[in-house]
Design an enzyme around this catalytic site. Sequence first.
Site, PDB file in Angstrom:
ATOM      1  N   GLU A  81      -1.226 -14.134  25.537  1.00 30.41           N
ATOM      2  CA  GLU A  81      -1.601 -15.309  25.727  1.00 30.41           C
ATOM      3  C   GLU A  81      -0.859 -16.204  25.126  1.00 30.41           C
ATOM      4  OE1 GLU A  81      -5.280 -16.688  26.280  1.00 30.41           O
ATOM      5  OE2 GLU A  81      -5.991 -15.109  25.341  1.00 30.41           O
ATOM      6  N   LEU A  99       1.130  -1.018   0.239  1.00 26.22           N
ATOM      7  CA  LEU A  99      -0.022  -0.238  -0.279  1.00 26.22           C
ATOM      8  C   LEU A  99       1.164   1.339  -0.182  1.00 26.22           C
ATOM      9  CD1 LEU A  99      -2.106  -2.360   0.636  1.00 26.22           C
ATOM     10  CD2 LEU A  99      -3.475  -0.522   2.078  1.00 26.22           C
TER      11      LEU A  99
HETATM   12  P1  TGC Z   1       3.668 -26.114  34.054  1.00 30.95           P
HETATM   13  O1  TGC Z   1       4.964 -26.600  36.100  1.00 30.95           O
HETATM   14  O2  TGC Z   1       4.036 -27.307  32.904  1.00 30.95           O
HETATM   15  O3  TGC Z   1       2.091 -27.373  34.908  1.00 30.95           O
HETATM   16  C1  TGC Z   1       1.952 -26.542  36.304  1.00 30.95           C
HETATM   17  C2  TGC Z   1       0.811 -27.405  35.648  1.00 30.95           C
HETATM   18  O4  TGC Z   1      -0.541 -26.714  34.803  1.00 30.95           O
HETATM   19  C3  TGC Z   1      -0.499 -28.466  33.694  1.00 30.95           C
HETATM   20  N1  TGC Z   1      -0.652 -27.401  32.563  1.00 30.95           N
HETATM   21  C4  TGC Z   1      -2.107 -27.233  32.239  1.00 30.95           C
HETATM   22  N2  TGC Z   1      -3.190 -27.475  32.286  1.00 30.95           N
HETATM   23  C5  TGC Z   1      -3.814 -26.931  31.684  1.00 30.95           C
HETATM   24  N3  TGC Z   1      -3.505 -26.449  30.210  1.00 30.95           N
HETATM   25  C6  TGC Z   1      -1.869 -26.367  29.708  1.00 30.95           C
HETATM   26  N4  TGC Z   1      -2.383 -25.291  28.820  1.00 30.95           N
HETATM   27  C7  TGC Z   1      -1.650 -26.655  30.513  1.00 30.95           C
HETATM   28  N5  TGC Z   1      -0.174 -26.425  30.716  1.00 30.95           N
HETATM   29  C8  TGC Z   1       0.214 -27.331  31.989  1.00 30.95           C
HETATM   30  C9  TGC Z   1       0.220 -28.695  34.523  1.00 30.95           C
HETATM   31  O5  TGC Z   1      -0.452 -29.833  34.056  1.00 30.95           O
HETATM   32  C10 TGC Z   1       0.523 -28.803  36.010  1.00 30.95           C
HETATM   33  O6  TGC Z   1      -0.725 -29.470  36.537  1.00 30.95           O
HETATM   34  P2  TGC Z   1      -0.398 -30.032  38.074  1.00 30.95           P
HETATM   35  O7  TGC Z   1      -2.340 -30.194  38.253  1.00 30.95           O
HETATM   36  O8  TGC Z   1       0.607 -31.557  37.557  1.00 30.95           O
HETATM   37  O9  TGC Z   1       0.154 -29.037  39.391  1.00 30.95           O
HETATM   38  O10 TGC Z   1       3.312 -25.230  34.230  1.00 30.95           O
HETATM   39  P3  TGC Z   1       4.901 -23.618  34.570  1.00 30.95           P
HETATM   40  O11 TGC Z   1       3.676 -22.916  35.498  1.00 30.95           O
HETATM   41  O12 TGC Z   1       5.835 -24.487  34.037  1.00 30.95           O
HETATM   42  O13 TGC Z   1       4.255 -22.861  32.940  1.00 30.95           O
HETATM   43  C11 TGC Z   1       4.333 -22.966  31.032  1.00 30.95           C
HETATM   44  C12 TGC Z   1       4.247 -22.531  30.830  1.00 30.95           C
HETATM   45  C13 TGC Z   1       5.339 -20.979  30.667  1.00 30.95           C
HETATM   46  C14 TGC Z   1       3.708 -23.196  29.259  1.00 30.95           C
HETATM   47  C15 TGC Z   1       2.970 -20.903  31.614  1.00 30.95           C
HETATM   48  O14 TGC Z   1       3.390 -21.070  32.823  1.00 30.95           O
HETATM   49  C16 TGC Z   1       2.235 -20.301  29.619  1.00 30.95           C
HETATM   50  O15 TGC Z   1       1.702 -21.108  29.654  1.00 30.95           O
HETATM   51  N6  TGC Z   1       3.107 -18.808  30.519  1.00 30.95           N
HETATM   52  C17 TGC Z   1       2.926 -17.671  29.209  1.00 30.95           C
HETATM   53  C18 TGC Z   1       1.925 -17.038  30.544  1.00 30.95           C
HETATM   54  C19 TGC Z   1       0.586 -16.234  29.542  1.00 30.95           C
HETATM   55  O16 TGC Z   1       0.236 -17.087  28.435  1.00 30.95           O
HETATM   56  N7  TGC Z   1      -0.470 -15.111  29.778  1.00 30.95           N
HETATM   57  C20 TGC Z   1      -1.303 -14.819  29.249  1.00 30.95           C
HETATM   58  C21 TGC Z   1      -2.333 -14.671  30.554  1.00 30.95           C
HETATM   59  S1  TGC Z   1      -4.165 -13.656  29.680  1.00 30.95           S
HETATM   60  C22 TGC Z   1      -3.694 -12.742  28.507  1.00 30.95           C
HETATM   61  O17 TGC Z   1      -2.816 -12.609  27.903  1.00 30.95           O
HETATM   62  C23 TGC Z   1      -5.189 -12.852  27.650  1.00 30.95           C
HETATM   63  S2  TGC Z   1      -5.133 -11.855  26.264  1.00 30.95           S
HETATM   64  C24 TGC Z   1      -6.516 -11.703  26.629  1.00 30.95           C
HETATM   65  C25 TGC Z   1      -7.004 -11.369  25.130  1.00 30.95           C
HETATM   66  O18 TGC Z   1      -7.424 -12.174  23.907  1.00 30.95           O
HETATM   67  O19 TGC Z   1      -6.857  -9.974  24.753  1.00 30.95           O
HETATM   68  P1  FAD Z   2       7.756 -10.533  29.652  1.00 34.14           P
HETATM   69  O1  FAD Z   2       7.351 -12.355  29.650  1.00 34.14           O
HETATM   70  O2  FAD Z   2       8.398 -10.191  30.411  1.00 34.14           O
HETATM   71  O3  FAD Z   2       8.488 -11.179  28.333  1.00 34.14           O
HETATM   72  C1  FAD Z   2       9.994 -10.248  27.712  1.00 34.14           C
HETATM   73  C2  FAD Z   2       9.935 -11.178  26.618  1.00 34.14           C
HETATM   74  O4  FAD Z   2      11.177 -12.445  26.979  1.00 34.14           O
HETATM   75  C3  FAD Z   2       9.170 -11.571  25.138  1.00 34.14           C
HETATM   76  O5  FAD Z   2       9.821 -11.273  24.314  1.00 34.14           O
HETATM   77  C4  FAD Z   2       9.330 -13.495  25.855  1.00 34.14           C
HETATM   78  O6  FAD Z   2       9.370 -14.621  25.073  1.00 34.14           O
HETATM   79  C5  FAD Z   2      10.397 -13.055  26.265  1.00 34.14           C
HETATM   80  N1  FAD Z   2      11.024 -14.411  27.638  1.00 34.14           N
HETATM   81  C6  FAD Z   2      10.324 -14.803  28.422  1.00 34.14           C
HETATM   82  N2  FAD Z   2      10.721 -15.739  29.159  1.00 34.14           N
HETATM   83  C7  FAD Z   2      11.428 -16.351  28.370  1.00 34.14           C
HETATM   84  C8  FAD Z   2      11.945 -17.487  27.989  1.00 34.14           C
HETATM   85  N3  FAD Z   2      11.539 -18.887  29.061  1.00 34.14           N
HETATM   86  N4  FAD Z   2      12.460 -17.866  27.118  1.00 34.14           N
HETATM   87  C9  FAD Z   2      12.817 -17.373  26.177  1.00 34.14           C
HETATM   88  N5  FAD Z   2      12.513 -16.227  26.083  1.00 34.14           N
HETATM   89  C10 FAD Z   2      11.755 -15.541  26.987  1.00 34.14           C
HETATM   90  N6  FAD Z   2      -2.690 -10.609  30.467  1.00 34.14           N
HETATM   91  C11 FAD Z   2      -3.328 -11.169  31.708  1.00 34.14           C
HETATM   92  O7  FAD Z   2      -3.940 -11.644  32.652  1.00 34.14           O
HETATM   93  N7  FAD Z   2      -5.148 -10.742  31.336  1.00 34.14           N
HETATM   94  C12 FAD Z   2      -5.328 -10.188  30.170  1.00 34.14           C
HETATM   95  O8  FAD Z   2      -6.532  -9.783  29.759  1.00 34.14           O
HETATM   96  C13 FAD Z   2      -4.232  -9.682  29.371  1.00 34.14           C
HETATM   97  N8  FAD Z   2      -5.099  -8.914  27.970  1.00 34.14           N
HETATM   98  C14 FAD Z   2      -3.794  -8.375  27.527  1.00 34.14           C
HETATM   99  C15 FAD Z   2      -3.951  -7.286  26.682  1.00 34.14           C
HETATM  100  C16 FAD Z   2      -2.648  -6.371  26.091  1.00 34.14           C
HETATM  101  C17 FAD Z   2      -3.009  -5.402  24.881  1.00 34.14           C
HETATM  102  C18 FAD Z   2      -1.737  -7.069  26.119  1.00 34.14           C
HETATM  103  C19 FAD Z   2      -0.818  -6.398  25.763  1.00 34.14           C
HETATM  104  C20 FAD Z   2      -1.446  -8.124  26.456  1.00 34.14           C
HETATM  105  C21 FAD Z   2      -2.272  -8.311  28.117  1.00 34.14           C
HETATM  106  N9  FAD Z   2      -2.077  -9.229  28.685  1.00 34.14           N
HETATM  107  C22 FAD Z   2      -2.779  -9.879  29.847  1.00 34.14           C
HETATM  108  C23 FAD Z   2      -0.528  -9.968  28.893  1.00 34.14           C
HETATM  109  C24 FAD Z   2      -0.281 -10.880  28.199  1.00 34.14           C
HETATM  110  O9  FAD Z   2      -0.471 -12.089  28.497  1.00 34.14           O
HETATM  111  C25 FAD Z   2       1.558 -11.046  28.664  1.00 34.14           C
HETATM  112  O10 FAD Z   2       1.959  -9.640  27.838  1.00 34.14           O
HETATM  113  C26 FAD Z   2       2.531 -11.409  28.022  1.00 34.14           C
HETATM  114  O11 FAD Z   2       1.983 -13.636  29.178  1.00 34.14           O
HETATM  115  C27 FAD Z   2       4.020 -12.131  28.362  1.00 34.14           C
HETATM  116  O12 FAD Z   2       3.970 -11.139  29.532  1.00 34.14           O
HETATM  117  P2  FAD Z   2       5.195  -9.934  29.513  1.00 34.14           P
HETATM  118  O13 FAD Z   2       4.666  -8.799  28.929  1.00 34.14           O
HETATM  119  O14 FAD Z   2       5.356  -9.473  31.645  1.00 34.14           O
HETATM  120  O15 FAD Z   2       6.497 -10.067  29.023  1.00 34.14           O
END
Ligand code: TGC
Ligand code: FAD
Length: 397
Positions: free
Chosen positions: A376, A351
Site C-alpha cells: 500500500e 520477551l
Molecule cells: P501522479 O502523476 O501524481 O498522479 C496521477 C493521477 O492520479 C491522481 N492521484 C490520486 N488520486 C487519488 N488518490 C491519490 N492518492 C492520488 N495520487 C495521485 C492525480 O491527481 C493524477 O490524476 P489525473 O486525473 O490528473 O491524471 O501519480 P504517479 O503515477 O506519479 O504516482 C505517484 C505515487 C508514487 C505516489 C503512486 O504511484 C503510489 O502511490 N505508488 C505506490 C504504489 C502502491 O501503493 N501500490 C499498492 C498496491 S495494492 C497493495 O499493496 C495492496 S496490499 C493489500 C492488503 O492490505 O493486504
Molecule cells: P519496489 O517498488 O521495487 O521498491 C523496492 C525498494 O525501493 C523499496 O524500499 C522502495 O521504498 C524503494 N523505492 C522505490 N522507489 C523509490 C523512490 N522513488 N525513492 C526512494 N525509494 C524508492 N499489490 C497489489 O496490487 N495488490 C495486492 O493485493 C497486494 N498485496 C500484497 C501483499 C503482500 C503480502 C505484499 C508483500 C505485497 C502486496 N502487494 C500488492 C504489492 C505491494 O503493493 C508492493 O510490494 C509495493 O507497492 C512495493 O513494490 P515492490 O515490492 O515492487 O518494491
Amino acid sequence: MAEHTAAKKPQMPSAFDLLNIESLLSEEERMVRDTVRRFVKERVNPVIGEHFEAGTFPRELIPEMAELGLLGMHLEGYGCAGLSAVSYGLACQELEAGDSGIRSFVSVQGSLAMFPIWAFGSEEQKQKWLPRMAKGEVIGCFGLTEPDHGSDPSGMLTNARRDGDSYVLNGSKMWITNGGVADLAVVWAKAEDGIRGFLVEKGTPGFSTSDIKHKLSLRASVTSELYFDDCRIPAENMLPNVKGMRGPLSCLNEARFGIAWGATGAHRACYEAALEYAQTRIQFGKPIGGFQLVQQKLAIMATEFVKAELLALQLGRLKDAGNIHPVQVSVAKRNNVREALKTAREARSILGANGITLEYPVSRHMNNLESVYTYEGTDDIHTLIIGQAITGISAFS
Ligand code: TGC
Ligand code: FAD
C-alpha cells in the site's frame, strides 16, 4: 470563571489508554469496537498461530465476518453496513490486533475490490456484485502491482485491447492478496484511452493464478500471481466511471486508511504481550518490569500507541466530515506502521527467547508488519508523498 478543583484527585488512566481516547468515541463506535474485539478474541486468536504456521488463511471465518457486517462496512447501500469511517477504522484496529492477514482480507474485500465497483462501476455492476461481496459469497482481489512495477504502477505493462464487444487482457500481476481464492479480480490495465479497471471472473479462459509460497510474513493470508494470456472479457466488465491512475490510487486511499488504523491493533497486541511478560518474568529476584531499561521501553510503546491512535482518530474524523486529503492518509499510514514495527521489535526483546516463538503473538506481528511497511505504498513512498506536499516539489519526476 471556572472553579479550581484542586481537591479532586485525577483518575489513573488505563495502561492501554493513557490519554483517555475512549472518551472521544461515540456509543456506536464503542459498540462496533467491542463486537469486533470479541470476535477476534473468541474466533481468531485461538486458531491464528496454527494458520500462520501452516501458511493458510482461515476461510471458515469469512461467513462470520460477513455476518458482522465487516465486508464493505464503510460503503452505503447494496447490502453494505454503511458505518462511519471511524467505526471502520476501529474494526480494522481490532482485526489487526488478531493478525494483519485478517485485516488484509477485510481491507482488500471492502476497500480494494468492492470500493472501485461502488465508486466507479455501472449500476448493473454494482447490483450484480456488491450484495454478494458484502455477504462473503464472492471474494475479490485487486491487481495493480506487477513483477517489474511496484512503487511505480503507472509503468504497468498489463494491457487491454478492445476487440468488438470484448476486451482482451495480456500481462501479469504480482503479490496479489486473495488472488488464488478470489472469485472476482479487479485488474488495472492499460487500454487505448489510458489505465482502466476491469472485472475478471475466476474461470475465464486465459486467466490463471498461482500462490506465492515460502513467505515469512503475512503467512495467514493468500498472496498470488495473476496471469492474463489473451484473456477475453465482455466489454461491459470495464469500470466505466474512471480513467487513469486516479482510479487505483483512490482505492489505495481507502485501504491505506484502514491500515493506518489496523497497525495500531498490532501495536497494542505487542505492547500488551510485553507489559504482561515484564510484570511476571522474574530475573535478579524481581519482575523485569521493575528495571529502568525495561520501563523505558514500555513507556515509549505506550506513548507511541496512544499517539498513533490519536492520529488515526483525527484521520477518521476528517474522513467522516468528507474533508480528507490523501497526504493526510500518508502521514498516518507511514507513522503508524513504522511505530508499530518499532514496538513489535522492542516487545520481542522484552520477551527474550520466548519472543521468537508462536506461543506469543509478537514475532508473528513483527513479521507481518514488515509486509505492511511495504505494501500500500512503502514507507519511502509515503515519505516522498509528504515531502512533495510540504515542499511543492515532486521527487518522482
Ligand atoms: P501522479 O502523476 O501524481 O498522479 C496521477 C493521477 O492520479 C491522481 N492521484 C490520486 N488520486 C487519488 N488518490 C491519490 N492518492 C492520488 N495520487 C495521485 C492525480 O491527481 C493524477 O490524476 P489525473 O486525473 O490528473 O491524471 O501519480 P504517479 O503515477 O506519479 O504516482 C505517484 C505515487 C508514487 C505516489 C503512486 O504511484 C503510489 O502511490 N505508488 C505506490 C504504489 C502502491 O501503493 N501500490 C499498492 C498496491 S495494492 C497493495 O499493496 C495492496 S496490499 C493489500 C492488503 O492490505 O493486504
Ligand atoms: P519496489 O517498488 O521495487 O521498491 C523496492 C525498494 O525501493 C523499496 O524500499 C522502495 O521504498 C524503494 N523505492 C522505490 N522507489 C523509490 C523512490 N522513488 N525513492 C526512494 N525509494 C524508492 N499489490 C497489489 O496490487 N495488490 C495486492 O493485493 C497486494 N498485496 C500484497 C501483499 C503482500 C503480502 C505484499 C508483500 C505485497 C502486496 N502487494 C500488492 C504489492 C505491494 O503493493 C508492493 O510490494 C509495493 O507497492 C512495493 O513494490 P515492490 O515490492 O515492487 O518494491
